[in-house]
Design an enzyme around this catalytic site. Structure first.
Site, PDB file in Angstrom:
ATOM      1  N   PRO A 271       0.823  -1.215   0.000  1.00 52.75           N
ATOM      2  CA  PRO A 271       0.000   0.000   0.000  1.00 52.75           C
ATOM      3  C   PRO A 271       0.855   1.261   0.000  1.00 52.75           C
ATOM      4  O   PRO A 271       1.896   1.317   0.656  1.00 52.75           O
ATOM      5  CB  PRO A 271      -0.777  -0.104   1.316  1.00 52.75           C
ATOM      6  CG  PRO A 271       0.125  -0.884   2.211  1.00 52.75           C
ATOM      7  CD  PRO A 271       0.885  -1.842   1.332  1.00 52.75           C
ATOM      8  N   ARG A 273      -0.816   4.950  -1.117  1.00 51.14           N
ATOM      9  CA  ARG A 273      -1.765   6.019  -0.829  1.00 51.14           C
ATOM     10  C   ARG A 273      -2.391   5.914   0.570  1.00 51.14           C
ATOM     11  O   ARG A 273      -2.454   6.890   1.306  1.00 51.14           O
ATOM     12  CB  ARG A 273      -2.888   5.956  -1.870  1.00 51.14           C
ATOM     13  CG  ARG A 273      -3.957   7.012  -1.724  1.00 51.14           C
ATOM     14  CD  ARG A 273      -5.122   6.724  -2.668  1.00 51.14           C
ATOM     15  NE  ARG A 273      -4.676   6.348  -3.984  1.00 51.14           N
ATOM     16  CZ  ARG A 273      -4.348   7.217  -4.934  1.00 51.14           C
ATOM     17  NH1 ARG A 273      -4.473   8.497  -4.723  1.00 51.14           N
ATOM     18  NH2 ARG A 273      -3.922   6.794  -6.108  1.00 51.14           N
ATOM     19  N   ARG A 309      -2.310  16.034  -9.179  1.00 49.73           N
ATOM     20  CA  ARG A 309      -3.394  15.052  -9.341  1.00 49.73           C
ATOM     21  C   ARG A 309      -4.648  15.588 -10.025  1.00 49.73           C
ATOM     22  O   ARG A 309      -5.190  14.925 -10.910  1.00 49.73           O
ATOM     23  CB  ARG A 309      -3.757  14.406  -7.993  1.00 49.73           C
ATOM     24  CG  ARG A 309      -2.597  13.640  -7.346  1.00 49.73           C
ATOM     25  CD  ARG A 309      -3.039  12.827  -6.125  1.00 49.73           C
ATOM     26  NE  ARG A 309      -3.892  11.723  -6.499  1.00 49.73           N
ATOM     27  CZ  ARG A 309      -5.192  11.667  -6.283  1.00 49.73           C
ATOM     28  NH1 ARG A 309      -5.811  12.657  -5.668  1.00 49.73           N
ATOM     29  NH2 ARG A 309      -5.885  10.632  -6.686  1.00 49.73           N
ATOM     30  N   CYS A 343       0.870  29.201 -15.805  1.00 55.89           N
ATOM     31  CA  CYS A 343       0.282  29.651 -17.064  1.00 55.89           C
ATOM     32  C   CYS A 343      -0.173  28.471 -17.914  1.00 55.89           C
ATOM     33  O   CYS A 343       0.461  28.110 -18.903  1.00 55.89           O
ATOM     34  CB  CYS A 343       1.269  30.529 -17.809  1.00 55.89           C
ATOM     35  SG  CYS A 343       1.431  32.096 -16.975  1.00 55.89           S
TER      36      CYS A 343
END
Ligand SMILES: *Cc1c(COP(=O)(O)O)cnc(C)c1O
Length: 416
Positions: A271, A273, A309, A343
């Site tokens: 694992p 996350r 993300r 930008c």
């Protein structure tokens, strides 16, 4: 109604404004308590058989967090020479590290061999390379169980359409190539993808994987990969991943396997996350608020370079607003697009999201940013990578990474 930051006592009494003036924004803030508790969760998913969780450190490879993982008895996965070096520096012994690379050159494989780090090869080409470098050695191979899972096509890492792992129909060839180099395949691993909220897809992959495992003799370990989700919609009361159900259903499958296989190899998981996502937030400042064609924009210093993300996967992160250290929570909400200072049109944390009043100079807190947050930062627009601090269990603040400096950027091009 209290904000999540207040409810969870994330800051242990520290003031956001004080933190912002001392450390600047954008800033990553971690909670030692939350990270330790999640590391404990993953360490104890399987208790009936020999079991080890490997924290997949690409989710967050800050040295302080790696040391916490080590203290909590979790081993680690590395994807690269850089991560292997960090893990060794954090105090992990070589046997506590598992190298699971893809498409690497001989130099990286040799680094693992020289440091006695177990390596998993994810193609027959890489297995052959490894065999040439380490004849007579031991290794693992990564297998595609034919079932994938994940929150976005970019993070599904098994099934029919993926660059990862060795397909089931190529296993006989892999075993043959290993024999040619006198290599022992002592372990197998899989990783089906990232961020599923129910154990079902993972359990389906386990069924396939354990069936495939029967083809291998004398396995020392079987590694089932990671991917457990966390509730990114926690402000809408999304339920957390059900670890108890996972334990129950997974153990049932192991019972059956152990009976057929004759003994229990070391079972492992990977694992990433789950261990760190909820233990990290980003603190940012609102620098401008405006209406373009009737759409409201809040322009902050949390750009796509700070948190990739949302731009990369359209990911949702809950956002809370603070005005003079008070959480702004109201029933009345208006749609706001929260953007960064890069930008690019894709530089958005969220689009038209109902939010309470948000003003210039307010602070925003982006929740659940501990995983694939800082580790995916980059310096586009020559913006500096942020600093990181940790709220320790005793409420004190520890700086765990300096903000990047312009001098460092200039120095990297000083090549004469
Ligand atoms: C990224 C990765 C993991 C961790 O995935 P999470 O979704 O963060 O749990 C585990 N194993 C491998 C091989 C990976 O690439």
């Amino acid at each position: 109604m209290k904000s999540f930051i207040e409810q969870s006592n994330f800051l242990k009494g520290n003031s956001l404004e004080k933190i912002a003036s001392e450390y600047g924004t954008p800033l990553y803030i971690y909670s030692e308590d939350i990270i330790r508790s999640r590391m404990k969760d993953v360490a104890n998913v399987i208790t009936k058989y020999p079991y080890k969780a490997n924290y997949s450190c690409k989710a967050n490879s800050n040295l302080t967090i790696l040391k916490i993982a080590h203290e909590e008895g979790v081993n680690c996965d590395a994807m690269s020479e850089g991560e292997m070096r960090l893990l060794l520096k954090a105090g992990f012994a070589p046997e506590e590290i598992f190298f699971v690379p893809n498409n690497v050159d001989n130099k990286e494989l040799q680094f693992a061999i020289d440091n006695n780090i177990m390596t998993s090869l994810d193609s027959i080409d890489q297995l052959r390379r490894y065999g040439e470098l380490n004849p007579g050695g031991k290794c693992a191979i990564r297998i595609n169980p034919g079932v994938g899972a994940g929150h976005h096509e970019k993070v599904v890492t098994a099934g029919k359409n993926t660059k990862f792992a060795i397909a089931e129909e190529d296993i006989d060839e892999a075993i043959k190539v290993a024999k040619e180099h006198n290599l022992t395949i002592c372990g197998i691993n899989q990783h089906v993808g990232s961020l599923y909220m129910k154990p079902d897809p993972f359990l389906a992959a386990i069924d396939q994987f354990l069936r495939i495992a029967m083809k291998f003799e004398n396995l020392e370990f079987i590694d089932f990969g990671g991917g457990y989700g966390i509730p990114y919609h926690k402000l809408d009361d999304e339920a957390p991943f059900d670890m108890e159900e996972l334990t129950r259903e997974w153990t049932k499958r192991l019972d059956k396997f152990v009976e057929e296989y004759g003994y229990a190899p070391l079972f492992k998981s990977e694992p990433g996350r789950y261990c760190v996502a909820e233990g990290g937030i980003i603190l940012g400042r609102v620098n401008a608020v405006k209406y373009n064609n009737g759409n409201k924009y809040a322009g902050t210093d949390v750009g796509m370079n700070v948190l990739a993300r949302p731009t990369l996967y359209d990911s949702w992160h809950d956002i809370e607003v603070f005005s003079n250290d008070n959480a702004v929570v109201s029933d009345e909400k208006t749609p706001v697009t929260v953007t960064g200072n890069i930008c690019e049109s894709g530089d958005k944390l969220c689009k038209d999201r109902p939010m309470p009043e948000i003003k210039t100079e307010d602070l925003i807190v982006v929740l659940d940013a501990g995983a694939y947050g800082y580790s995916m930062c980059y310096s586009y627009n020559t913006r500096l990578k942020p600093a990181e601090i940790m709220i320790m269990s005793d409420g004190s603040i520890k700086k765990i990474r300096n903000r990047e400096t312009f001098e460092e950027i200039f120095a990297s091009m000083d090549c004469e």
